[in-house]
Motif scaffolding. Structure first.
Motif, PDB file in Angstrom:
ATOM      1  N   TYR A  16      65.107  91.140 -20.665  1.00 36.46           N
ATOM      2  CA  TYR A  16      65.775  92.397 -20.378  1.00 36.46           C
ATOM      3  C   TYR A  16      67.223  92.233 -20.817  1.00 36.46           C
ATOM      4  CZ  TYR A  16      61.664  93.269 -17.494  1.00 36.46           C
ATOM      5  OH  TYR A  16      60.362  93.431 -17.046  1.00 36.46           O
ATOM      6  N   GLY A  17      67.546  92.757 -21.984  1.00 38.80           N
ATOM      7  CA  GLY A  17      68.866  92.532 -22.539  1.00 38.80           C
ATOM      8  C   GLY A  17      69.045  91.059 -22.871  1.00 38.80           C
ATOM      9  N   ASP A  18      70.086  90.455 -22.326  1.00 37.52           N
ATOM     10  CA  ASP A  18      70.356  89.043 -22.576  1.00 37.52           C
ATOM     11  C   ASP A  18      69.653  88.124 -21.585  1.00 37.52           C
ATOM     12  OD1 ASP A  18      72.028  89.719 -24.690  1.00 37.52           O
ATOM     13  OD2 ASP A  18      73.816  89.823 -23.406  1.00 37.52           O
ATOM     14  N   VAL A  19      68.937  88.706 -20.626  1.00 32.61           N
ATOM     15  CA  VAL A  19      68.287  87.904 -19.582  1.00 32.61           C
ATOM     16  C   VAL A  19      66.844  87.621 -19.968  1.00 32.61           C
ATOM     17  CG1 VAL A  19      67.595  87.815 -17.164  1.00 32.61           C
ATOM     18  CG2 VAL A  19      69.782  88.876 -17.799  1.00 32.61           C
ATOM     19  N   ARG A  20      66.486  86.354 -20.071  1.00 27.07           N
ATOM     20  CA  ARG A  20      65.103  85.943 -20.348  1.00 27.07           C
ATOM     21  C   ARG A  20      64.387  85.799 -19.007  1.00 27.07           C
ATOM     22  NH1 ARG A  20      62.695  83.121 -24.657  1.00 27.07           N
ATOM     23  NH2 ARG A  20      64.164  84.298 -25.928  1.00 27.07           N
ATOM     24  N   ALA A  43      63.862  84.189 -10.579  1.00 26.73           N
ATOM     25  CA  ALA A  43      63.036  83.183 -11.246  1.00 26.73           C
ATOM     26  C   ALA A  43      62.035  83.789 -12.215  1.00 26.73           C
ATOM     27  CB  ALA A  43      62.297  82.328 -10.211  1.00 26.73           C
ATOM     28  N   GLY A  44      61.720  85.084 -12.054  1.00 24.40           N
ATOM     29  CA  GLY A  44      60.740  85.736 -12.917  1.00 24.40           C
ATOM     30  C   GLY A  44      59.447  86.087 -12.227  1.00 24.40           C
ATOM     31  N   ARG A 205      64.091  80.410 -13.654  1.00 19.38           N
ATOM     32  CA  ARG A 205      64.641  81.031 -14.861  1.00 19.38           C
ATOM     33  C   ARG A 205      63.536  81.358 -15.876  1.00 19.38           C
ATOM     34  NH1 ARG A 205      70.172  80.840 -14.727  1.00 19.38           N
ATOM     35  NH2 ARG A 205      71.103  79.234 -13.418  1.00 19.38           N
ATOM     36  N   GLY A 206      62.416  81.838 -15.350  1.00 15.94           N
ATOM     37  CA  GLY A 206      61.319  82.270 -16.204  1.00 15.94           C
ATOM     38  C   GLY A 206      60.427  81.175 -16.727  1.00 15.94           C
TER      39      GLY A 206
END
Length: 304
Positions: A16-20, A43-44, A205-206
């Protein structure tokens, strides 16, 4: 029920934009498994559930549910979901709302059975807008199980429930898994994941940091916890305690000391070398919550 994987993620990414939000996620869920999805905020977890429900599409990689796309599986009535977001219709009774969900489901269950399994038979004639938070959660669970789903997704399902309701809820979910359904739940109650889940997935973080039984996750953290009391702890002794070997965490509260160590035997040996006499000494493995924190903090330190 077929024997293919209930869920398959293959190198899935979503930004989402710069966020993975999801980063190269690969995993399988099998029928009959109860799987806990853990991770700190961001965390995703929610994005992963959204992808499973067809509410979003991956930027790359594939998501399959019983060998088809998520939307095809949902249309076929194979997936039920209990999410945090979304309100409930207020000007109807619980029974009327559950009946509507059953009527709309491609593979409906009997309304009475749904009410009974969700533990809401006694409030079936109450208006939905007159329910407590815990009762609303049980209604959401009823809606998620209004049909004969093969996969059940739960996002923080026991929020607002008292202890008795939580125990009854998880007994019902275990029955669902024993009947061959896959159950995937995200929770902040790590004691539930420890007690209920066949597998624990740790997201950060995904990325998938850990995948195993609760015992395997706790063993992976490596550290053990040591607890004891001392008759007196002055500033000088507190400083010496902080210098104990293999120490990874330390908490001093009054006369009580709680610490974590990567080598508990060496730490306890050094403790006696300080010339103190610890009372009520206990050495044990980390709980799932402590192991979760240790794994995610280690990842944070690695990626700084």
């Amino acid at each position: 029920m077929d024997h293919m994987n209930a869920v398959t993620f293959t190198e899935v990414t979503k930004s989402y934009g710069d966020v993975r939000a999801v980063d190269g996620l690969t995993l399988d869920l099998r029928p009959g498994e109860t799987v806990a999805l853990l991770g700190p905020n961001g965390a995703g977890k929610s994005t992963t559930l959204d992808l499973l429900l067809g509410l979003g599409r991956p930027d790359s990689g594939t998501v399959r549910v019983f060998g088809t796309s998520p939307r095809e599986a949902i249309t076929a009535g194979r997936v039920g979901a209990m999410l945090q977001s979304g309100g409930l219709m207020g000007e109807v009774t619980v029974r009327e709302l559950v009946r509507l969900a059953c009527d709309l489901h491609p593979r409906p269950r009997r309304v009475g059975d749904v009410l009974a399994h969700a533990g809401i038979g006694q409030i079936a004639d109450r208006k939905v807008d007159k329910l407590s938070g815990g009762q609303e959660q049980r209604v959401r669970f009823a809606l998620a199980t209004a049909g004969a789903n093969d996969l059940i997704l739960l996002d923080e399902p026991t929020t607002g429930m008292d202890v008795t309701a939580r125990q009854a809820f998880w007994a019902t979910m275990r029955e669902q898994a024993d009947q061959g359904r896959a159950v995937l739940f995200a929770t902040h109650y790590l004691e539930e994941a420890d007690a209920i889940a066949d597998r624990v997935l740790v997201l950060h973080r995904g990325r998938l940091l850990a995948d195993g039984t609760a015992a395997e996750i706790k063993a992976r953290a490596g550290a053990r916890k040591v607890a004891f009391d001392l008759a007196e702890i002055d500033a000088a002794l507190a400083g010496r305690l902080r210098e104990l070997p293999f120490l990874t965490a330390l908490d001093i509260s009054g006369h009580s000391v709680r610490l974590q160590s990567a080598d508990a035997d060496a730490t306890v040996h050094a403790l006696y070398g300080l010339g103190v006499y610890p009372h009520n000494l206990e050495v044990a493995g980390l709980g799932l919550e402590q192991a979760f924190v240790a794994i995610t903090e280690a990842e944070e330190a690695r990626t700084r």
